[in-house]
Design a protein around this motif. Structure first.
Motif, PDB file in Angstrom:
ATOM      1  N   GLY A 146      41.938  68.540  55.129  1.00 31.30           N
ATOM      2  CA  GLY A 146      40.392  68.776  54.305  1.00 31.30           C
ATOM      3  C   GLY A 146      40.605  69.400  53.260  1.00 31.30           C
ATOM      4  O   GLY A 146      39.568  69.529  52.537  1.00 31.30           O
ATOM      5  N   SER A 147      41.482  70.428  53.240  1.00 33.98           N
ATOM      6  CA  SER A 147      41.627  71.169  51.788  1.00 33.98           C
ATOM      7  C   SER A 147      41.857  70.496  50.520  1.00 33.98           C
ATOM      8  O   SER A 147      42.253  69.503  50.361  1.00 33.98           O
ATOM      9  N   GLU A 148      41.456  71.135  49.400  1.00 33.83           N
ATOM     10  CA  GLU A 148      41.555  70.611  48.165  1.00 33.83           C
ATOM     11  C   GLU A 148      42.884  70.340  47.760  1.00 33.83           C
ATOM     12  O   GLU A 148      43.165  69.171  47.231  1.00 33.83           O
ATOM     13  N   VAL A 149      43.841  71.314  48.187  1.00 33.53           N
ATOM     14  CA  VAL A 149      45.037  70.937  47.886  1.00 33.53           C
ATOM     15  C   VAL A 149      45.717  69.705  48.667  1.00 33.53           C
ATOM     16  O   VAL A 149      46.575  69.085  47.946  1.00 33.53           O
ATOM     17  N   ALA A 150      45.402  69.495  49.940  1.00 31.80           N
ATOM     18  CA  ALA A 150      45.891  68.644  50.664  1.00 31.80           C
ATOM     19  C   ALA A 150      45.321  67.248  50.202  1.00 31.80           C
ATOM     20  O   ALA A 150      45.992  66.448  50.200  1.00 31.80           O
ATOM     21  N   ALA A 151      44.219  67.121  49.674  1.00 33.34           N
ATOM     22  CA  ALA A 151      43.502  66.047  49.050  1.00 33.34           C
ATOM     23  C   ALA A 151      44.440  65.606  47.733  1.00 33.34           C
ATOM     24  O   ALA A 151      44.670  64.307  47.752  1.00 33.34           O
ATOM     25  N   ALA A 152      44.853  66.447  47.058  1.00 33.80           N
ATOM     26  CA  ALA A 152      45.470  66.063  45.913  1.00 33.80           C
ATOM     27  C   ALA A 152      46.822  65.313  46.229  1.00 33.80           C
ATOM     28  O   ALA A 152      47.370  64.495  45.470  1.00 33.80           O
ATOM     29  N   TRP A 153      47.449  65.997  47.299  1.00 39.57           N
ATOM     30  CA  TRP A 153      48.788  65.568  47.670  1.00 39.57           C
ATOM     31  C   TRP A 153      48.504  64.215  48.029  1.00 39.57           C
ATOM     32  O   TRP A 153      49.509  63.227  47.956  1.00 39.57           O
ATOM     33  N   ASN A 154      47.630  64.002  48.958  1.00 37.62           N
ATOM     34  CA  ASN A 154      47.282  62.542  49.474  1.00 37.62           C
ATOM     35  C   ASN A 154      47.025  61.540  48.416  1.00 37.62           C
ATOM     36  O   ASN A 154      47.412  60.506  48.326  1.00 37.62           O
ATOM     37  N   ALA A 155      46.181  62.165  47.239  1.00 36.72           N
ATOM     38  CA  ALA A 155      45.982  61.158  46.123  1.00 36.72           C
ATOM     39  C   ALA A 155      47.521  60.602  45.114  1.00 36.72           C
ATOM     40  O   ALA A 155      47.613  59.473  45.064  1.00 36.72           O
ATOM     41  N   ARG A 156      48.299  61.661  45.343  1.00 30.94           N
ATOM     42  CA  ARG A 156      49.448  61.398  44.739  1.00 30.94           C
ATOM     43  C   ARG A 156      50.475  60.452  45.731  1.00 30.94           C
ATOM     44  O   ARG A 156      50.894  59.597  45.222  1.00 30.94           O
ATOM     45  N   LEU A 157      50.408  60.823  46.719  1.00 31.76           N
ATOM     46  CA  LEU A 157      51.093  60.011  47.657  1.00 31.76           C
ATOM     47  C   LEU A 157      50.416  58.613  47.895  1.00 31.76           C
ATOM     48  O   LEU A 157      51.320  57.509  48.102  1.00 31.76           O
TER      49      LEU A 157
END
Length: 257
Positions: free
Chosen positions: A234-245
């Motif tokens: 749920g972190s902002e950094v993890a969300a950015a990784w999910n978006a790129r993946l």
């Protein structure tokens, strides 16, 4: 301005850094390749390796802007790759070959995936590709060989390892993963690690070709999943990784950009 001193203790026996000789490779890069590499890297004043580990004394570029614009970074990578296509692995046979450490990476992914798959911030397309990769990471690693001719690849061309100077010049830092591989592997990691999906086309256009991108993307996504796993659910950094993946998943589904 003080120099940047980078020290590494000896890697633990059997670890990925030990098997891939990551720390030793960076010392050899600065001793043998940096003077002729043809792209901007930190000047090296000392490069030492002994029983206590490795030590580099480098030009300090911390005042430069972290990262690079998507197109500028991609163009700098293409410059590196064009300079050494077909000959880097012949001039420096010690460069990491394709497939090095693939079993260790596969084991790490398979052990990490169940916890990652259970997270709330992994979207359905990202989860679907991850499930398909379980037990098949070695296959993904071997698909890289079909992506193009060997050249000198940085190996970790993310925004963290690029700096932009006051005049717009891009420098490449951290050469622990330098290898002999198709150059598009660097482009794929640039996209997945550092470029907002809506700007991927800018980077690909600047690189000049998308040939081989589909072939290297599964392996690149493996690294992306492992990195995402380091950040809280749920972190902002993890969300950015999910978006790129997720953008990478769409590329695979389409089989093209």
């Amino acid at each position: 301005m003080p120099n940047h001193v980078k020290r590494r203790d000896p890697a633990a026996a059997g670890s990925i850094p030990a098997v891939l000789k990551m720390f030793e490779s960076e010392v050899r890069f600065y001793r043998e390749i940096a003077p002729v590499v043809g792209v901007r890297v930190p000047a090296c004043y000392q490069a030492e390796e002994n029983a206590d580990g490795t030590r580099l004394v480098l030009e300090d570029l911390s005042a430069w802007t972290p990262g690079a614009e998507p197109a500028v970074g991609a163009a700098a990578m293409r410059d590196l790759h064009d300079r050494w296509v077909g000959r880097a692995h012949l001039q420096w046979p010690w460069l990491r070959p394709l497939g090095a450490g693939e079993d260790l990476v596969a084991d790490l992914f398979d052990r990490t995936w169940p916890e990652l798959a259970a997270r709330s911030d992994v979207s359905a397309p990202v989860r679907e590709v991850g499930e398909r990769l379980v037990g098949h990471v070695v296959d993904a690693e071997r698909d890289i060989a079909r992506a193009g001719d060997l050249t000198m690849a940085h190996g970790d061309a993310s925004a963290q390892n690029l700096r932009t100077g006051p005049g717009g010049e891009v420098a490449f830092l951290d050469w622990e993963d330098v290898s002999a591989a198709p150059g598009v592997l660097d482009l794929a990691w640039w996209l997945v690690s550092s470029v907002q999906p809506e700007r991927w086309s800018e980077a690909v256009d600047a690189y000049g070709t998308s040939q081989g991108l589909v072939e290297v993307m599964p392996s690149t996504m493996v690294q992306g999943y492992l990195t995402m796993a380091d950040y809280p659910d749920g972190s902002e950094v993890a969300a950015a990784w999910n978006a790129r993946l997720e953008a990478a998943s769409a590329l695979l589904a389409a089989g093209r950009l």
